[in-house]
Design a protein around this motif. Structure first.
Motif, PDB file in Angstrom:
ATOM      1  N   SER A 252      -7.344   2.803  -7.172  1.00  0.00           N
ATOM      2  CA  SER A 252      -6.244   3.165  -8.056  1.00  0.00           C
ATOM      3  C   SER A 252      -5.200   3.971  -7.317  1.00  0.00           C
ATOM      4  CB  SER A 252      -6.779   3.976  -9.237  1.00  0.00           C
ATOM      5  OG  SER A 252      -5.736   4.353 -10.100  1.00  0.00           O
ATOM      6  N   GLY A 253      -3.953   3.533  -7.410  1.00  0.00           N
ATOM      7  CA  GLY A 253      -2.868   4.211  -6.726  1.00  0.00           C
ATOM      8  C   GLY A 253      -2.607   3.705  -5.335  1.00  0.00           C
ATOM      9  N   LEU A 254      -3.438   2.790  -4.838  1.00  0.00           N
ATOM     10  CA  LEU A 254      -3.260   2.303  -3.478  1.00  0.00           C
ATOM     11  C   LEU A 254      -2.953   0.817  -3.426  1.00  0.00           C
ATOM     12  CD1 LEU A 254      -6.185   4.089  -1.613  1.00  0.00           C
ATOM     13  CD2 LEU A 254      -3.775   4.679  -1.552  1.00  0.00           C
ATOM     14  N   TRP A 419       6.189  14.735  -0.406  1.00  0.00           N
ATOM     15  CA  TRP A 419       5.577  14.892  -1.715  1.00  0.00           C
ATOM     16  C   TRP A 419       4.437  15.903  -1.676  1.00  0.00           C
ATOM     17  CZ3 TRP A 419       7.101  14.402  -6.331  1.00  0.00           C
ATOM     18  CH2 TRP A 419       6.244  14.150  -7.404  1.00  0.00           C
ATOM     19  N   LYS A 438      -3.908  12.724  -0.268  1.00  0.00           N
ATOM     20  CA  LYS A 438      -3.770  11.947  -1.498  1.00  0.00           C
ATOM     21  C   LYS A 438      -2.300  11.858  -1.905  1.00  0.00           C
ATOM     22  CE  LYS A 438      -8.305  13.200  -3.388  1.00  0.00           C
ATOM     23  NZ  LYS A 438      -8.985  13.914  -4.503  1.00  0.00           N
ATOM     24  N   TYR A 439      -1.593  12.986  -1.824  1.00  0.00           N
ATOM     25  CA  TYR A 439      -0.171  12.990  -2.179  1.00  0.00           C
ATOM     26  C   TYR A 439       0.639  12.148  -1.188  1.00  0.00           C
ATOM     27  CZ  TYR A 439      -0.922  16.686  -5.635  1.00  0.00           C
ATOM     28  OH  TYR A 439      -1.328  17.403  -6.731  1.00  0.00           O
ATOM     29  N   ASP A 440       0.295  12.240   0.099  1.00  0.00           N
ATOM     30  CA  ASP A 440       1.005  11.450   1.110  1.00  0.00           C
ATOM     31  C   ASP A 440       0.808   9.958   0.887  1.00  0.00           C
ATOM     32  OD1 ASP A 440       2.125  13.588   2.475  1.00  0.00           O
ATOM     33  OD2 ASP A 440       0.408  13.814   3.826  1.00  0.00           O
ATOM     34  N   PHE A 442       0.078   8.516  -1.945  1.00  0.00           N
ATOM     35  CA  PHE A 442       0.817   8.161  -3.154  1.00  0.00           C
ATOM     36  C   PHE A 442       2.281   7.936  -2.829  1.00  0.00           C
ATOM     37  CE2 PHE A 442       3.470   9.267  -6.767  1.00  0.00           C
ATOM     38  CZ  PHE A 442       2.916   8.486  -7.778  1.00  0.00           C
ATOM     39  N   TYR A 443       2.850   8.796  -1.996  1.00  0.00           N
ATOM     40  CA  TYR A 443       4.256   8.637  -1.621  1.00  0.00           C
ATOM     41  C   TYR A 443       4.478   7.327  -0.873  1.00  0.00           C
ATOM     42  CZ  TYR A 443       8.603   9.041   0.925  1.00  0.00           C
ATOM     43  OH  TYR A 443       9.845   8.772   1.456  1.00  0.00           O
ATOM     44  N   GLU A 445       2.869   4.549  -0.985  1.00  0.00           N
ATOM     45  CA  GLU A 445       2.736   3.368  -1.837  1.00  0.00           C
ATOM     46  C   GLU A 445       3.794   3.300  -2.940  1.00  0.00           C
ATOM     47  OE1 GLU A 445       0.740   0.954  -1.249  1.00  0.00           O
ATOM     48  OE2 GLU A 445      -0.310   1.909   0.396  1.00  0.00           O
ATOM     49  N   ASN A 446       4.517   4.411  -3.184  1.00  0.00           N
ATOM     50  CA  ASN A 446       5.479   4.440  -4.277  1.00  0.00           C
ATOM     51  C   ASN A 446       6.851   4.945  -3.834  1.00  0.00           C
ATOM     52  OD1 ASN A 446       3.656   3.962  -6.878  1.00  0.00           O
ATOM     53  ND2 ASN A 446       2.536   5.350  -5.538  1.00  0.00           N
TER      54      ASN A 446
END
Length: 469
Positions: A252-254, A419, A438-440, A442-443, A445-446
């Motif tokens: 999820s998120g990746l 982020w 995790k924040y990196d 997320f950035y 991928e988005n």
């Protein structure tokens, strides 16, 4: 050679598109000259030269809008929509560039431009439809397929193998399986031993030796916990990684979910930004960095003198950091620690009330002023304004071994801020590194221009409030 093979389809399609658009220009020019005795914006009375210039304009526009992204067996409807979008934008640009010719009425000029744009759209759409139809015909015959492997040797992998072999239109020539545990497959499943190319620990070598383009992950439930490790081992821009949809929650998120001709798959995508966004991002990086350095130059000189005269050592501290694609570069900062602060201890994190930090350096860190010289790194192209913070090779090696998917941070240019920096505190433990990773991710991928703007605004607020450390 593998990189050339990767772009071969794009190059071929680009050349074919150029020829089609050039032919369209010649047809249009002849038609417009006969009907209206009017030519849209030209640089000199040479049909071929003008046609080449206009065709180059269209190809550049198509590249920026993403018409050449993921060409292999792409949906004809999706491609049609992209071409329509690009054609509409191109018409608007040409409409404003052509200006108002006093020898022709506004209506005639508008009709001429829109007719030309419509002709480009029709020719491009027909050209792409024919090319994709031929491509799919050959794919059904088993020709021109991407070389693929299946990670897993259980029932899910066997089912995926049969589906891919039965549906050649999916575009994959399955070379074999990669075993999860290195053991022979269960005979009851029906997978032949000679189809096992190796174990998961050998997957990087298998990808290189067999020149694999697609990796399909088909794990049985008992092996799902190994998915993160598999993603880390196949983390390469040269390889397209696809997962069966049952594992969407695991990553999820990746990932981005796509349906490839009736077979639902999850494709792990490392580059969500369109090319035009990447170009715009680099453009703003250069403009903003140059402006900041020009406006603050006297201030930077004063800060440099204060750093130099309040403690021994140079004003600018140079340090090797790991950048995009794990390429090392020299990063610049105002020195905030005593000279040779790590001579005896070696590389270590900065901590709250760190005795190595000078009194001047403490204020520079609090206001983030120590980061200002990094705008030079942005101008050079080593860094961006926004992105994961670059780390030293010592810590990169350590974190890559302990934090899953840490190496994916190097898919993009590192940034002055990111982020993780606006959402999490400074690193003081491995738990902090894991959270910031995790924040990196997320950035990465988005990433988008709007997200970059949000991060920059948050960073400015941090500076104004003096919350740096």
């Amino acid at each position: 050679m593998p990189k050339l093979r990767r772009y071969r389809e794009v190059i071929f399609t680009g050349i074919l598109d150029f020829m089609v658009v050039l032919a369209g220009w010649i047809i249009y020019h002849s038609y417009a000259e006969v009907i209206w005795e009017y030519q849209i914006f030209t640089v000199e009375p040479n049909i071929l030269l003008n046609g080449i210039l206009y065709s180059a304009f269209w190809i550049i526009l198509f590249v920026l809008i993403g018409v050449y992204k993921k060409l292999y067996l792409v949906s004809r409807l999706d491609e049609f929509v992209k071409i329509a979008k690009a054609s509409f934008i191109g018409v608007l640009i040409l409409f404003f560039i052509s200006g108002n010719d006093q020898q022709n009425t506004w209506d005639v000029q508008r009709q001429a431009v829109f007719l030309y744009g419509f002709m480009v759209f029709v020719l491009m759409a027909v050209n792409r439809f024919i090319v994709r139809t031929i491509q799919k015909y050959f794919a059904q015959k088993g020709k021109g397929l991407h070389r693929a492997i299946i990670v897993g040797a259980g029932r899910s992998a066997k089912t995926a193998y049969e589906d891919l072999n039965r549906n050649k239109i999916l575009g994959m020539q399955v070379l074999g399986y990669v075993s999860i545990n290195g053991q022979d497959p269960d005979p009851a499943i029906g997978i032949e031993k000679d189809k096992i190319l190796g174990s998961i620990d050998e997957i990087e070598q298998i990808i290189r030796d067999w020149q694999v383009q697609d990796v399909m992950v088909a794990l049985d439930p008992e092996h799902r916990e190994k998915l993160v490790n598999i993603i880390a081992k196949t983390d390469s821009p040269e390889v397209s990684l696809k997962l069966l949809p049952d594992f969407h929650q695991v990553v999820s998120g990746l990932s981005k979910t796509n349906q490839i001709f009736g077979m639902p798959l999850i494709e792990v995508s490392p580059e969500p930004m369109q090319l035009w966004e990447l170009v715009a991002k680099r453009f703003f990086d250069v403009i903003i960095s140059f402006t900041v350095l020009a406006l603050t130059f006297p201030f930077l000189l004063i800060i440099g003198l204060l750093v130099r005269f309040t403690s021994d050592g140079p004003a600018i501290y140079k340090q090797t950091r790991v950048g995009r694609n794990e390429k090392p570069f020299t990063m610049y900062k105002f020195r905030t620690m005593f000279d040779n602060a790590e001579k005896d201890s070696g590389p270590k994190w900065a901590t709250k009330n760190d005795p190595r930090i000078t009194p001047m350096g403490r204020w520079l860190r609090r206001l983030r002023i120590d980061e200002l010289p990094q705008f030079l790194n942005v101008l050079k192209g080593d860094m961006s304004l926004v992105g994961p913070r670059p780390e030293r090779p010592h810590f990169v090696n350590q974190f890559s071994a302990e934090v899953p998917l840490y190496s994916r941070r190097h898919r993009v240019r590192p940034g002055i801020t990111g982020w993780a920096q606006v959402k999490w505190k400074y690193d003081v433990s491995m738990d902090d590194v894991r959270e910031k990773t995790k924040y990196d991710l997320f950035y990465i991928e988005n990433a988008s221009m709007s997200m970059d703007a949000k991060i920059l605004i948050n960073t400015i607020m941090t500076v104004v409030k003096g919350r740096g450390q």
